[in-house]
Design a protein around this motif. Structure first.
Motif, mmCIF file in Angstrom:
data_model
loop_
_atom_site.group_PDB
_atom_site.id
_atom_site.type_symbol
_atom_site.label_atom_id
_atom_site.label_comp_id
_atom_site.label_asym_id
_atom_site.label_seq_id
_atom_site.Cartn_x
_atom_site.Cartn_y
_atom_site.Cartn_z
ATOM 1 N N SER A 60 -7.679 -5.144 -8.890
ATOM 2 C CA SER A 60 -7.112 -5.006 -7.550
ATOM 3 C C SER A 60 -6.639 -6.340 -6.963
ATOM 4 C CB SER A 60 -8.083 -4.320 -6.583
ATOM 5 O OG SER A 60 -9.160 -5.180 -6.253
ATOM 6 N N PHE A 61 -6.394 -7.337 -7.810
ATOM 7 C CA PHE A 61 -5.858 -8.611 -7.330
ATOM 8 C C PHE A 61 -4.632 -9.019 -8.130
ATOM 9 C CE2 PHE A 61 -5.663 -13.265 -7.179
ATOM 10 C CZ PHE A 61 -5.521 -13.437 -5.814
ATOM 11 N N GLY A 62 -4.765 -9.115 -9.442
ATOM 12 C CA GLY A 62 -3.632 -9.511 -10.264
ATOM 13 C C GLY A 62 -4.066 -9.943 -11.642
ATOM 14 N N SER A 63 -3.106 -10.309 -12.469
ATOM 15 C CA SER A 63 -3.404 -10.795 -13.811
ATOM 16 C C SER A 63 -2.738 -12.147 -14.007
ATOM 17 C CB SER A 63 -2.926 -9.796 -14.866
ATOM 18 O OG SER A 63 -1.531 -9.630 -14.770
ATOM 19 N N PHE A 64 -3.329 -12.967 -14.837
ATOM 20 C CA PHE A 64 -2.860 -14.322 -15.080
ATOM 21 C C PHE A 64 -2.723 -14.542 -16.576
ATOM 22 C CE2 PHE A 64 -5.480 -14.189 -11.303
ATOM 23 C CZ PHE A 64 -4.668 -14.782 -10.361
ATOM 24 N N CYS A 65 -1.662 -15.222 -16.978
ATOM 25 C CA CYS A 65 -1.492 -15.600 -18.368
ATOM 26 C C CYS A 65 -0.799 -16.955 -18.403
ATOM 27 C CB CYS A 65 -0.709 -14.551 -19.160
ATOM 28 S SG CYS A 65 0.933 -14.262 -18.558
#
Length: 62
Positions: A36-41
């Motif tokens: 419910s916040f986001g994804s990082f790569c």
């Protein structure tokens, strides 16, 4: 995916900040997802050459 998250928050390291844990996870795993916040790569781009507007001198931009 769950394996990478568990690697980011190992037992016995309760004093590690969430940002530090995410940074460690990104260094070991390709992607980190926070529900419910986001994804990082990580996104790696090669250095390029830019120009200083006032003088026109070429500068490396990292």
């Amino acid at each position: 995916m769950a394996q990478g998250v568990r690697a980011a928050f190992p037992r016995g390291r309760g004093n590690q900040s969430p940002c530090g844990a995410i940074g460690c996870a990104l260094a070991q795993v390709n992607r980190v997802e926070i529900r419910s916040f986001g994804s990082f790569c990580p996104n790696y781009q090669p250095a390029r050459t830019g120009r200083k507007p006032r003088t026109g001198v070429a500068l490396p931009v990292a």
